[in-house]
Design a protein around this motif. Structure first.
Motif, short mmCIF file in Angstrom:
data_model
loop_
_atom_site.label_atom_id
_atom_site.label_comp_id
_atom_site.label_asym_id
_atom_site.label_seq_id
_atom_site.Cartn_x
_atom_site.Cartn_y
_atom_site.Cartn_z
N ILE A 166 20.78 33.81 25.68
CA ILE A 166 21.48 33.01 25.64
C ILE A 166 22.08 32.07 27.06
CG2 ILE A 166 23.75 32.12 24.32
CD1 ILE A 166 22.75 35.02 22.78
N SER A 167 21.85 32.49 27.90
CA SER A 167 22.62 31.39 29.01
C SER A 167 21.37 30.77 29.17
CB SER A 167 23.04 32.62 29.81
OG SER A 167 23.74 31.72 31.06
N ASP A 168 20.03 31.19 29.23
CA ASP A 168 19.21 30.52 30.35
C ASP A 168 18.48 29.88 29.23
OD1 ASP A 168 19.28 31.69 32.87
OD2 ASP A 168 17.28 32.75 32.08
N PHE A 195 23.52 38.14 18.19
CA PHE A 195 25.36 38.01 18.26
C PHE A 195 25.66 37.95 17.00
CE2 PHE A 195 25.43 37.79 23.26
CZ PHE A 195 25.42 38.36 23.58
N GLN A 248 31.52 40.71 26.58
CA GLN A 248 30.70 39.62 26.78
C GLN A 248 31.45 39.04 28.50
OE1 GLN A 248 27.36 38.95 27.08
NE2 GLN A 248 27.05 40.46 25.43
N GLY A 264 22.70 38.13 26.66
CA GLY A 264 23.95 37.04 27.07
C GLY A 264 22.86 36.23 28.47
N LYS A 265 22.49 36.72 28.70
CA LYS A 265 21.39 36.35 29.66
C LYS A 265 20.17 35.62 29.12
CE LYS A 265 19.41 38.04 34.51
NZ LYS A 265 19.12 38.70 35.14
N SER A 281 20.77 34.27 19.88
CA SER A 281 22.02 34.01 19.17
C SER A 281 22.47 34.92 18.22
CB SER A 281 21.95 32.83 18.98
OG SER A 281 22.36 32.22 20.24
N ILE A 292 30.07 39.19 32.64
CA ILE A 292 29.76 38.57 33.95
C ILE A 292 31.04 38.25 34.90
CG2 ILE A 292 30.95 36.23 34.05
CD1 ILE A 292 30.39 35.73 31.60
#
Lengths: 205, 205
Positions: free
Chosen positions: B110-112, B128, B160, B107-108, B125, B164
DNA sequence: GTCTATAAAACGATAGAC
DNA sequence: GTCTATCGTTTTATAGAC
């Protein structure tokens, strides 16, 4: 390059910072990027903000205040706590295309910072805490004192998770589907305080 | 500083990169940090990986393969697709303290990263997507052909989102509570293919 | 208050000796 | 294959003229 915006420069810097931090992330955005976007020479940035961290905190603080203003608006304009929750969840439908592309601006900061050390991390986290506290009150007003906090956290978790999956799969519909699930669930939980007739017997969770 | 690990240097670099990217994020981790953690002179890093992006891709590719190996293990050792899903969800209980502190490593990333341009973003991605495809098959085997993909996405979104919120509120219990909700829900959905007696009539979603 | 010029450090990456 | 030394760039941040 900014719109022909005659705002004061400090406000313009906060605007540009919030926008670029959201689009490109905290560390990938340089002060030069922000200054260019706000159409302000880089040397002048430091007159308004002593460090990059200060600017990031100001941009995040503004988001926190926008959330706070929304809670007041919801309280003033919607009497039913359930309808308030639905309205709050539905907000994310209005930004789902943007969030599917760039992620949630708050979630991004939380993901990018060290929750234990960073002052910016704590500020961003407090925005979610604010939401949880607000949503908790709504669930309590529906008579769910015991589960209120759990429900409140679960709602924001559902929203945040759907945003990540939407960004991952590049499909904003994923947010819409998850919001629909949350709203269906909200519609289904009983109002244990005031029975208004339209309350069913289904149980969510 | 690394453990007395006589692995080959390439493997050590990937290990250190994966660890530090998870702990401190992609952009906040320099190649010097990784080289120091792996106890390898920085100039030597470039013999194994031409760019930082290459190293990040190798570290993420390894995570993808670890997930793929897990799916094979689950298929080999658990016959019931529902039990496989529960086991997969339960995995996150074993890492909840770490994830509540540092977030999800996938997730980190993908977020970044920019999901539309970046090759690294697409690789992260795809992890997932792999999960969704795998979980979808399990739901289909339970007879939920129509909702299989929706359910699969919702499961990972729940995980996910809980990570968070746990990081935000610095409380790993939040992950545990959300996993419990997911498992309760998984236990509740009917097996529409094979009726084994213990199937109820409740509907999840 | 505004802006130019630049310092000081960190970064990704390379050259080349061994 | 390994490692040192360093290049070129970018970054945050400052000094100081206007």
């Amino acid at each position: 390059m900014n719109l022909p915006n005659p705002q004061n420069k400090k406000e313009r810097l906060i605007d540009s910072a919030a926008t670029l931090f959201h689009r490109n992330g905290l560390m990938a955005t340089s002060l030069a990027d922000i200054a260019r976007h706000a159409d302000i020479p880089i040397g002048n940035v430091y007159y308004y903000f002593k460090t990059k961290d200060d600017l990031a905190i100001a941009a995040t603080q503004r988001r926190k205040e926008q959330f706070a203003a929304s809670y007041i608006l919801l309280s003033e304009n919607i009497a039913d706590p359930r309808a308030r929750l639905v309205e709050a969840v539905n907000y994310y439908n209005t930004v789902c295309a943007e969030y599917a592309r760039y992620g949630c601006p708050i979630g991004k900061i939380i993901s990018d910072t060290d929750s234990e050390k960073d002052a910016l991390a704590k500020l961003a986290s407090s925005i979610f805490v604010d939401f949880v506290n607000w949503a908790k009150i709504q669930f309590e007003q529906l008579g769910h004192e015991e589960d209120a906090k759990k429900y409140a956290i679960s709602v924001m978790a559902g929203i945040q998770g759907s945003i990540i999956m939407a960004k991952s799969m590049q499909n904003s519909q994923i947010i819409a589907v998850e919001l629909e699930r949350l709203i269906t669930w909200l519609d289904g939980i009983p109002n244990k305080k005031i029975q208004l007739g339209k309350v069913g017997i289904r149980f969510g969770a």
